[in-house]
Design a protein around this motif. Structure first.
Motif: not given
Length: 192
Positions: A18, A43-47, A87, A119, A125-127
Motif C-alpha cells: 500500500f 492508497k491501493k489499486g482497485n480489485y 488487483m 468500498y 482504504l481507497s480501493e
C-alpha cells in the motif's frame, strides 16, 4: 455549495504493498463551517472478485489462503475462506475477475454478471471492489488452480451453498466481499 474538500498537503508515510499517506485538508461542514483535518489513507489499486456458483449442484467455489493482516488480529489463525479476487492491474474489472477465477480456482468461466461495486473499508482504504458472480460447470475446470504467483498457496473449496451461508453464521467466513457475494446470491436466488 462550493467544493467541500480542499487538499492542503499529502505526505508519504510508506510505499510498499500500500502507499500510506497522511492527507491534510480543509473540510467544509454541511453548516458551512471549515475545519482542517488530517487522515492516514492506505492508497491501493482497485480489485475484482467473483463468486462461482453451480445452480444444479447448489455449490459455490471458494478459496482458503493465509492472510497476514488477519493473523495479526489475534482472533484468527490467518487462513481466510473467501471468493477469489485480485488487483485489476491493467485489466478491465470483468477480465480481471475471469483471470482470477482461472488462476485461483482453475475454472475458465465465460459468462459472468456484475453484482455490484463496494468500498469495504472506506475510512482507511481507497480501493474499490468490482464484484461479480458466474455460473460454473465441472467441464470448465481446466487446471488445478491454487494461484499463479509463486507466493500464492491457495486451497480450492467446492462447498454447498447452504454450508457457505452457515459458515458466515459460525464465523468461518469473515471476509467482507465473500459475505456480500453470498448474500447477493441468496437475495437474487441464484441457487434456487
Amino acid at each position: 455549495m462550493e467544493e467541500r474538500v480542499k487538499i492542503i498537503e499529502e505526505r508519504s508515510l510508506s510505499e510498499g504493498w500500500f502507499n500510506l499517506k497522511e492527507v491534510i485538508y480543509d473540510y467544509t461542514w454541511f453548516n458551512g463551517r471549515v475545519q482542517r483535518q488530517s487522515r492516514e489513507v492506505a492508497k491501493k489499486g482497485n480489485y475484482a472478485g467473483i463468486l462461482l456458483y453451480n445452480k444444479e449442484k447448489r455449490t459455490v467455489i471458494l478459496t482458503r489462503q493465509f492472510r497476514m493482516p488477519s493473523y495479526l488480529n489475534d482472533t484468527s489463525d490467518g487462513f481466510i475462506v473467501e471468493a477469489c479476487a485480485g488487483m485489476l492491474d491493467d485489466d478491465a474489472p470483468e477480465e480481471c475477475a475471469k483471470r482470477e477465477a482461472l488462476e485461483e480456482t482453475g475454472f475458465k468461466v465465460k459468462n459472468i454478471e456484475k453484482a455490484f461495486e463496494a468500498y469495504t473499508s472506506p475510512g482507511t482504504l481507497s480501493e474499490l471492489a468490482h464484484l461479480y458472480v458466474g455460473a460454473y460447470e465441472d467441464d470448465m475446470k481446466v487446471s488445478k488452480g491454487g494461484g499463479a504467483d509463486e507466493d500464492e498457496d491457495i486451497e480450492v473449496l467446492e462447498i454447498s451453498f447452504t454450508q457457505a451461508l452457515e459458515m458466515i453464521k459460525t464465523g468461518e467466513i469473515k471476509d467482507a466481499k465473500t459475505i456480500m457475494l453470498l448474500q447477493y446470491a441468496q437475495i437474487n436466488e441464484l441457487l434456487n
